[in-house]
Design an enzyme around this catalytic site. Sequence first.
Site, PDB file in Angstrom:
ATOM      1  NE  ARG A  36      -4.418  -1.244   1.890  1.00 11.33           N
ATOM      2  CZ  ARG A  36      -5.251  -1.548   2.641  1.00 11.33           C
ATOM      3  NH1 ARG A  36      -5.081  -1.359   4.104  1.00 11.33           N
ATOM      4  NH2 ARG A  36      -6.683  -1.935   2.363  1.00 11.33           N
ATOM      5  CE  LYS A 197     -19.529 -15.592   9.329  1.00  6.20           C
ATOM      6  NZ  LYS A 197     -18.963 -14.780  10.218  1.00  6.20           N
ATOM      7  N   GLY A 351      -8.308  -7.390  -0.353  1.00  4.44           N
ATOM      8  CA  GLY A 351      -8.556  -8.235   0.852  1.00  4.44           C
ATOM      9  C   GLY A 351      -7.992  -9.847   0.573  1.00  4.44           C
ATOM     10  N   GLY A 374     -12.745  -3.768   2.044  1.00  6.73           N
ATOM     11  CA  GLY A 374     -14.058  -3.162   2.042  1.00  6.73           C
ATOM     12  C   GLY A 374     -14.570  -2.267   0.940  1.00  6.73           C
TER      13      GLY A 374
HETATM   14  N1  LIG Z   1     -14.751 -23.971   2.760  1.00  3.59           N
HETATM   15  C1  LIG Z   1     -14.580 -22.901   3.753  1.00  3.59           C
HETATM   16  N2  LIG Z   1     -14.910 -23.261   4.933  1.00  3.59           N
HETATM   17  C2  LIG Z   1     -14.591 -22.245   5.982  1.00  3.59           C
HETATM   18  N3  LIG Z   1     -13.942 -21.353   5.813  1.00  3.59           N
HETATM   19  C3  LIG Z   1     -13.707 -20.904   4.619  1.00  3.59           C
HETATM   20  C4  LIG Z   1     -13.876 -21.859   3.374  1.00  3.59           C
HETATM   21  N4  LIG Z   1     -13.428 -21.101   2.435  1.00  3.59           N
HETATM   22  C5  LIG Z   1     -12.931 -20.017   2.540  1.00  3.59           C
HETATM   23  N5  LIG Z   1     -12.809 -19.614   3.906  1.00  3.59           N
HETATM   24  C6  LIG Z   1     -12.264 -18.611   4.741  1.00  3.59           C
HETATM   25  O1  LIG Z   1     -13.035 -17.455   4.354  1.00  3.59           O
HETATM   26  C7  LIG Z   1     -11.774 -16.432   4.814  1.00  3.59           C
HETATM   27  C8  LIG Z   1     -12.047 -15.349   3.709  1.00  3.59           C
HETATM   28  O2  LIG Z   1     -13.290 -14.909   3.677  1.00  3.59           O
HETATM   29  P1  LIG Z   1     -13.954 -13.247   3.494  1.00  3.59           P
HETATM   30  O3  LIG Z   1     -15.397 -13.340   3.335  1.00  3.59           O
HETATM   31  O4  LIG Z   1     -13.415 -12.529   4.784  1.00  3.59           O
HETATM   32  O5  LIG Z   1     -13.001 -13.191   2.158  1.00  3.59           O
HETATM   33  P2  LIG Z   1     -12.552 -11.658   1.392  1.00  3.59           P
HETATM   34  O6  LIG Z   1     -13.869 -11.127   1.031  1.00  3.59           O
HETATM   35  O7  LIG Z   1     -11.647 -11.972   0.478  1.00  3.59           O
HETATM   36  O8  LIG Z   1     -11.893 -10.966   2.814  1.00  3.59           O
HETATM   37  P3  LIG Z   1     -11.778  -9.381   2.903  1.00  3.59           P
HETATM   38  O9  LIG Z   1     -12.666  -9.120   3.908  1.00  3.59           O
HETATM   39  O10 LIG Z   1     -10.434  -9.551   3.555  1.00  3.59           O
HETATM   40  O11 LIG Z   1     -11.794  -8.892   1.685  1.00  3.59           O
HETATM   41  C9  LIG Z   1     -10.487 -17.060   4.602  1.00  3.59           C
HETATM   42  O12 LIG Z   1     -10.161 -16.915   5.967  1.00  3.59           O
HETATM   43  C10 LIG Z   1     -10.823 -18.536   4.487  1.00  3.59           C
HETATM   44  O13 LIG Z   1      -9.871 -19.266   5.241  1.00  3.59           O
HETATM   45  O1  LIG Z   2      -7.635  -2.027   5.340  1.00  3.49           O
HETATM   46  C1  LIG Z   2      -8.798  -1.770   4.877  1.00  3.49           C
HETATM   47  O2  LIG Z   2      -9.552  -2.226   4.495  1.00  3.49           O
HETATM   48  C2  LIG Z   2      -8.975  -0.042   4.816  1.00  3.49           C
HETATM   49  O3  LIG Z   2      -7.407   0.453   5.537  1.00  3.49           O
HETATM   50  C3  LIG Z   2      -9.812   0.479   5.890  1.00  3.49           C
HETATM   51  O4  LIG Z   2      -9.755  -0.075   7.032  1.00  3.49           O
HETATM   52  P1  LIG Z   2     -10.982  -0.165   8.022  1.00  3.49           P
HETATM   53  O5  LIG Z   2     -11.731  -1.472   7.647  1.00  3.49           O
HETATM   54  O6  LIG Z   2     -10.196  -0.209   9.595  1.00  3.49           O
HETATM   55  O7  LIG Z   2     -11.663   1.106   7.985  1.00  3.49           O
END
Ligand SMILES: Nc1ncnc2c1ncn2[C@@H]1O[C@H](COP(=O)(O)OP(=O)(O)OP(=O)(O)O)[C@@H](O)[C@H]1O
Ligand SMILES: O=C(O)[C@H](O)COP(=O)(O)O
Length: 394
Positions: A36, A197, A351, A374
Amino acid sequence: MNKKTVRDIDVKGKRVFCRVDFNVPMQNGVVTDDTRIRAALPTIQYLMEQGARVILASHLGRPKGKVVEEMRLNAVAERLSELLGKRVVKTDEAYGDAVKAAIAEMNEGDVLLLENVRFYPGEEKNDPELAKAFAELADVYVNDAFGAAHRAHASTEGIAHHLPAVAGFLMEKEIEVLGKALSNPDRPFTAIIGGAKVKDKIGVIENLLDKVDNLIIGGGLAYTFVKALGHEIGKSLLEEDKIELAKSFMEKAKEKGVNFYMPVDAVVADDFSNDANKKVVNIDEIPSDWEGLDIGPKTRELYRDVILKSKLVIWNGPMGVFEMDAFAEGTKAVAQALADAKDTYTVIGGGDSAAAVEKFGLADKMDHISTGGGASLEFMEGKQLPGVVALNDK
Ligand SMILES: Nc1ncnc2c1ncn2[C@@H]1O[C@H](COP(=O)(O)OP(=O)(O)OP(=O)(O)O)[C@@H](O)[C@H]1O
Ligand SMILES: O=C(O)[C@H](O)COP(=O)(O)O
């Protein structure tokens, strides 16, 4: 983008308050991933070259309005100094007389980094007084913090009402890439949605169903869809209250002519651990006391084919528990397919998916990796980002 950028204003000799997202991982006082920071360099270097006095502001972590020693930005200032090859002055506060005095010492082209803006309770409350105190430090506001653009905070939104307010290059690029994908995509356009989720991805799936040709589902959230089809899912992740919604998504996809791809097989385990017993089963044959932790080999092939035939792919959320090597193959296969898809524009929605392509050493094979988790999710939901809305129109 219909917002002004740093190119549209004259910053020579001016004090520029530049909000960046330096919310980087740190361990023992050292920055462990500077992605970043590097992503903000084009804007910072441009401002320096133009003869601005560059005042940088960022949050780090969630200190909840109090000073948390481990969340000071000193290590970030050090890393930035190394990257710029120039000393970056770091203040211990983010506004006030001591900060003003430090700014008064700055020459054209100098860079100063303020303390973590979230040490002040007014930041996350978007307190107008704090926004004014930030604005008093500068003549111009630049927002390059795409990762925090979904937050209406004093340094991301409030301040923009007091100064000429424009976007930096990173902000511009993120909005252009994601914006083009959603408004005028090259087709076939495929979205891959994974992660834990359904709850977190409802808005994205809803919005994308109106736009994509193919929607691929994976990760933990897929099992609520599998259950909605009437199959046994054992101890896999399930959101009971989202089964009906999952059904409605599948119906909507049919109505709209969107190809809806779900796992056809899974890697199941008898425990949520890297050394659990595991096996591959068809999706309708998950044993009642096992849980699905990754997509299976047939699914990987299927998803690879869809990816290779697409002109544009957006990916958000891992296909399995990729943090454990035993269940990382599905996520890796998708990342590899994206890397191999030479005629496909590939966008990684920040993410965990960004962390995954980084982990597999494939980051440089992607066309765009968003610096926002996010923020990119909210953008893909079709929401307006307050940090962008507040900037001056062209
Ligand atoms: N089949 C599964 N069962 C349980 N957990 C799972 C499964 N598949 C993926 N995961 C978990 O989901 C998590 C990621 O989910 P999340 O919804 O936070 O993803 P993301 O949207 O990429 O993340 P971020 O919020 O960082 O953008 C990971 O830690 C992973 O281990
Ligand atoms: O890491 C992030 O997604 C951004 O820096 C925003 O952070 P925050 O979810 O704590 O607002």
